[in-house]
Motif scaffolding. Structure first.
Motif, mmCIF file in Angstrom:
data_model
loop_
_atom_site.group_PDB
_atom_site.id
_atom_site.type_symbol
_atom_site.label_atom_id
_atom_site.label_comp_id
_atom_site.label_asym_id
_atom_site.label_seq_id
_atom_site.Cartn_x
_atom_site.Cartn_y
_atom_site.Cartn_z
ATOM 1 N N PHE A 1 95.268 17.350 -33.666
ATOM 2 C CA PHE A 1 94.082 18.282 -33.162
ATOM 3 C C PHE A 1 93.017 17.312 -32.797
ATOM 4 O O PHE A 1 92.946 16.117 -33.215
ATOM 5 N N THR A 2 92.013 17.811 -32.122
ATOM 6 C CA THR A 2 90.691 16.894 -31.521
ATOM 7 C C THR A 2 89.758 16.501 -32.742
ATOM 8 O O THR A 2 89.161 15.474 -32.710
ATOM 9 N N ALA A 3 89.776 17.300 -33.786
ATOM 10 C CA ALA A 3 88.642 17.087 -34.709
ATOM 11 C C ALA A 3 88.465 15.677 -35.332
ATOM 12 O O ALA A 3 87.460 15.160 -35.506
ATOM 13 N N LYS A 4 89.882 15.061 -35.676
ATOM 14 C CA LYS A 4 89.779 13.788 -36.311
ATOM 15 C C LYS A 4 89.290 12.618 -35.086
ATOM 16 O O LYS A 4 88.570 11.556 -35.501
ATOM 17 N N TYR A 5 89.566 13.044 -34.045
ATOM 18 C CA TYR A 5 89.168 12.003 -33.160
ATOM 19 C C TYR A 5 87.853 12.023 -32.585
ATOM 20 O O TYR A 5 87.101 11.054 -32.499
ATOM 21 N N VAL A 6 87.109 13.406 -32.672
ATOM 22 C CA VAL A 6 85.710 13.517 -32.416
ATOM 23 C C VAL A 6 84.959 13.041 -33.541
ATOM 24 O O VAL A 6 84.043 12.361 -33.229
ATOM 25 N N ARG A 7 85.414 12.996 -34.941
ATOM 26 C CA ARG A 7 84.674 12.377 -35.662
ATOM 27 C C ARG A 7 84.494 10.990 -35.803
ATOM 28 O O ARG A 7 83.478 10.338 -35.716
ATOM 29 N N PHE A 8 85.702 10.184 -35.361
ATOM 30 C CA PHE A 8 85.911 8.831 -35.057
ATOM 31 C C PHE A 8 84.939 8.389 -33.997
ATOM 32 O O PHE A 8 84.108 7.418 -33.990
ATOM 33 N N TYR A 9 84.901 9.116 -32.859
ATOM 34 C CA TYR A 9 83.975 8.717 -31.587
ATOM 35 C C TYR A 9 82.519 9.037 -32.043
ATOM 36 O O TYR A 9 81.862 8.092 -31.434
ATOM 37 N N ARG A 10 82.159 10.020 -32.782
ATOM 38 C CA ARG A 10 81.013 10.170 -33.010
ATOM 39 C C ARG A 10 80.223 9.149 -34.031
ATOM 40 O O ARG A 10 79.116 8.658 -33.955
ATOM 41 N N GLU A 11 81.281 8.680 -34.868
ATOM 42 C CA GLU A 11 80.843 7.370 -35.944
ATOM 43 C C GLU A 11 80.788 5.964 -35.088
ATOM 44 O O GLU A 11 79.864 5.134 -35.106
ATOM 45 N N PRO B 1 78.688 5.219 -30.634
ATOM 46 C CA PRO B 1 77.351 4.661 -30.365
ATOM 47 C C PRO B 1 77.075 3.218 -31.193
ATOM 48 O O PRO B 1 76.142 2.496 -30.717
ATOM 49 N N ARG B 2 78.123 2.966 -31.983
ATOM 50 C CA ARG B 2 77.931 1.501 -32.589
ATOM 51 C C ARG B 2 78.312 0.580 -31.597
ATOM 52 O O ARG B 2 77.772 -0.561 -31.426
ATOM 53 N N LEU B 3 79.391 0.794 -30.791
ATOM 54 C CA LEU B 3 80.001 -0.101 -29.848
ATOM 55 C C LEU B 3 79.209 -0.228 -28.816
ATOM 56 O O LEU B 3 79.040 -1.418 -28.011
ATOM 57 N N SER B 4 78.418 0.772 -28.146
ATOM 58 C CA SER B 4 77.769 0.793 -27.104
ATOM 59 C C SER B 4 76.488 1.403 -27.105
ATOM 60 O O SER B 4 76.615 2.800 -26.521
ATOM 61 N N PRO B 5 75.551 1.291 -27.887
ATOM 62 C CA PRO B 5 74.264 2.311 -28.043
ATOM 63 C C PRO B 5 73.872 2.667 -26.747
ATOM 64 O O PRO B 5 73.274 3.725 -26.362
ATOM 65 N N GLU B 6 73.711 1.780 -25.591
ATOM 66 C CA GLU B 6 73.171 1.961 -24.358
ATOM 67 C C GLU B 6 73.719 3.315 -23.683
ATOM 68 O O GLU B 6 73.381 3.857 -22.792
ATOM 69 N N LEU B 7 75.036 3.188 -23.777
ATOM 70 C CA LEU B 7 75.872 4.167 -23.092
ATOM 71 C C LEU B 7 76.111 5.503 -23.873
ATOM 72 O O LEU B 7 76.056 6.496 -23.467
ATOM 73 N N PHE B 8 76.545 5.263 -25.055
ATOM 74 C CA PHE B 8 76.627 6.569 -26.096
ATOM 75 C C PHE B 8 75.825 6.911 -27.135
ATOM 76 O O PHE B 8 75.778 7.518 -28.076
ATOM 77 N N GLY B 9 74.421 6.132 -27.128
ATOM 78 C CA GLY B 9 73.324 6.475 -28.093
ATOM 79 C C GLY B 9 72.813 7.938 -27.938
ATOM 80 O O GLY B 9 72.479 8.445 -29.169
ATOM 81 N N GLN B 10 72.636 8.407 -26.650
ATOM 82 C CA GLN B 10 71.794 9.687 -26.692
ATOM 83 C C GLN B 10 72.368 10.540 -25.730
ATOM 84 O O GLN B 10 72.874 10.232 -25.008
ATOM 85 N N PRO B 11 72.271 11.816 -26.169
ATOM 86 C CA PRO B 11 73.048 12.841 -25.352
ATOM 87 C C PRO B 11 72.175 13.046 -23.922
ATOM 88 O O PRO B 11 70.982 12.626 -23.915
#
Length: 130
Positions: free
Chosen positions: A3-13, A16-26
């Motif tokens: 299911f998607t939930a475990k992946y979404v949790r991983f990406y949320r965590e 933003p750490r890997l690339s705050p410029e790209l993934f830091g803000q909605p």
């Protein structure tokens, strides 16, 4: 099928750490230009759910169809296009480029699953016991 939930949790965590410029803000609501992405090997759709649902991006996802032993896409949204794609077919990558021309996206996720060994049922008996 995962299911998607475990992946979404991983990406949320982690994203933003890997690339705050790209993934830091909605994206701001009503932003005139929202980032565009492509997700290759997208099913079940966790990365797409994170980018579209959490960050407000737009995108196109490609994945192996369930009838071809793919997982099946579980996430859908008006801002996400989806196409079944079997990249083991010679020239199939060219179809992707027709749908999403080079240089038109800010991010490409190559989450292609080369081996369906994510399930103990798919492993040979000698490895399933490990």
């Amino acid at each position: 099928v995962p299911f998607t939930a475990k992946y979404v949790r991983f990406y949320r965590e982690w994203m933003p750490r890997l690339s705050p410029e790209l993934f830091g803000q909605p994206c701001a609501a009503g932003a005139p230009r929202r980032p565009l992405f492509v997700d290759i090997g997208a099913a079940p759709g966790g990365m797409c759910e994170y980018l579209v649902g959490d960050l407000g991006w737009r995108g196109h996802a490609f994945s192996l169809a369930p009838m071809d032993e793919g997982f099946g896409m579980q996430f859908s949204h008006p801002d996400l296009g989806y196409t079944d794609a079997d990249l083991s077919v010679v020239g199939a990558w060219q179809d992707l480029l027709r749908l999403v021309p080079p240089g038109s996206v800010e991010f490409v996720n190559g989450g292609i699953v080369v081996d369906r060994g994510q399930s103990r049922d798919a492993l040979p008996p000698s490895r399933a016991a490990a």
